[in-house]
Design an enzyme around this catalytic site. Sequence first.
Site, mmCIF file in Angstrom:
data_model
loop_
_atom_site.group_PDB
_atom_site.id
_atom_site.type_symbol
_atom_site.label_atom_id
_atom_site.label_comp_id
_atom_site.label_asym_id
_atom_site.label_seq_id
_atom_site.Cartn_x
_atom_site.Cartn_y
_atom_site.Cartn_z
ATOM 1 N N GLY A 52 11.152 42.846 -25.602
ATOM 2 C CA GLY A 52 11.408 42.814 -24.161
ATOM 3 C C GLY A 52 12.815 43.302 -23.929
ATOM 4 N N GLU A 53 13.604 42.511 -23.231
ATOM 5 C CA GLU A 53 15.005 42.869 -22.992
ATOM 6 C C GLU A 53 15.841 41.663 -23.414
ATOM 7 O OE1 GLU A 53 16.906 45.520 -22.360
ATOM 8 O OE2 GLU A 53 18.435 43.966 -22.586
ATOM 9 N N SER A 54 16.602 41.863 -24.497
ATOM 10 C CA SER A 54 17.306 40.724 -25.098
ATOM 11 C C SER A 54 18.314 40.097 -24.144
ATOM 12 C CB SER A 54 18.002 41.168 -26.387
ATOM 13 O OG SER A 54 18.870 42.251 -26.141
ATOM 14 N N CYS A 84 12.023 43.352 -32.235
ATOM 15 C CA CYS A 84 12.828 44.189 -31.338
ATOM 16 C C CYS A 84 13.855 43.340 -30.572
ATOM 17 C CB CYS A 84 11.904 44.996 -30.434
ATOM 18 S SG CYS A 84 12.717 46.448 -29.767
ATOM 19 N N ILE A 142 10.624 51.102 -29.675
ATOM 20 C CA ILE A 142 10.845 51.308 -28.237
ATOM 21 C C ILE A 142 12.247 50.802 -27.887
ATOM 22 C CG2 ILE A 142 10.028 50.789 -25.902
ATOM 23 C CD1 ILE A 142 7.272 50.115 -27.234
ATOM 24 N N HIS A 179 7.392 46.952 -33.240
ATOM 25 C CA HIS A 179 6.452 46.054 -32.548
ATOM 26 C C HIS A 179 5.073 46.032 -33.209
ATOM 27 C CE1 HIS A 179 8.846 45.489 -28.846
ATOM 28 N NE2 HIS A 179 9.236 46.741 -29.013
ATOM 29 N N GLU A 181 2.942 43.856 -32.961
ATOM 30 C CA GLU A 181 2.008 43.229 -32.004
ATOM 31 C C GLU A 181 1.369 44.251 -31.070
ATOM 32 O OE1 GLU A 181 5.237 43.146 -31.907
ATOM 33 O OE2 GLU A 181 5.978 43.254 -29.838
HETATM 34 N N1 GLN Z 1 16.461 47.477 -25.906
HETATM 35 C C1 GLN Z 1 15.911 46.159 -25.779
HETATM 36 C C2 GLN Z 1 16.984 45.084 -25.840
HETATM 37 O O1 GLN Z 1 18.113 45.354 -25.908
HETATM 38 C C3 GLN Z 1 14.868 45.886 -26.838
HETATM 39 C C4 GLN Z 1 13.645 46.734 -26.601
HETATM 40 C C5 GLN Z 1 12.371 46.135 -27.069
HETATM 41 O O2 GLN Z 1 12.244 44.930 -27.309
HETATM 42 N N2 GLN Z 1 11.386 46.991 -27.170
HETATM 43 O O3 GLN Z 1 16.662 43.929 -25.837
#
Ligand code: GLN
Length: 201
Positions: A52-54, A84, A142, A179, A181
């Site tokens: 997701g987005e950390s 990720c 991604i 990923h 999953e």
């Molecule tokens: N770029 C995202 C982040 O900084 C990570 C991307 C992802 O989980 N596919 O969290």
Amino acid sequence: MVSTAAPRVGVLALQGDVREHVRVLTDLGAEVTAVRRPAELAAIDGLVLPGGESSVIDKLSRAFGMREPVRDAIAAGMPVYGTCAGLILLADRITDGIAGQQTFGGLDVTVRRNAFGSQVDSFEVDLDVPALGEPPVHAVFIRAPLVEETGDGVERLAVLEDGRIVAVRQGALLGTSFHPEMTGEHRFHALFLDMVRDRGR
Ligand code: GLN
């Protein structure tokens, strides 16, 4: 006594690709819950931190009072698998985080966020992962992070052709830049569930 009960695992469900992880873990026979509250951590034996987005997951974990409980669970030895963004959240040190970005930590690595630059948003490769055997893992990256440094106790499970590290394990913690999953690849989650079962003995 070896328990034959289904492992009880949670997926941190503040943001990210929670459903995909729930599906893979359920397919593998685990009892899976979406975890949003500290009390829910008490009912699981392992935790997945999704992609997701950390920086968003970090902020929400603090807003929901989850940061310290997750850190405590990691310190107590709970098996955790991060993909990720989840790998970023497990790292003790990050580079290119947003201002003030924090991690749960636990994994003695330095991880660079968005390490492939803005031109390369996503790509796919077949990766050899000796710990999983044949066939290679079809890995989807991604806006992916890279592991730039590893401490002494950290095992490198997979590297790209140029040697850059994209999967690691240290004790009860597992992390991948990509990923599984999303591609029907179940072996990393199966490895994680083995780690959960081993710890329960
Ligand atoms: N770029 C995202 C982040 O900084 C990570 C991307 C992802 O989980 N596919 O969290």
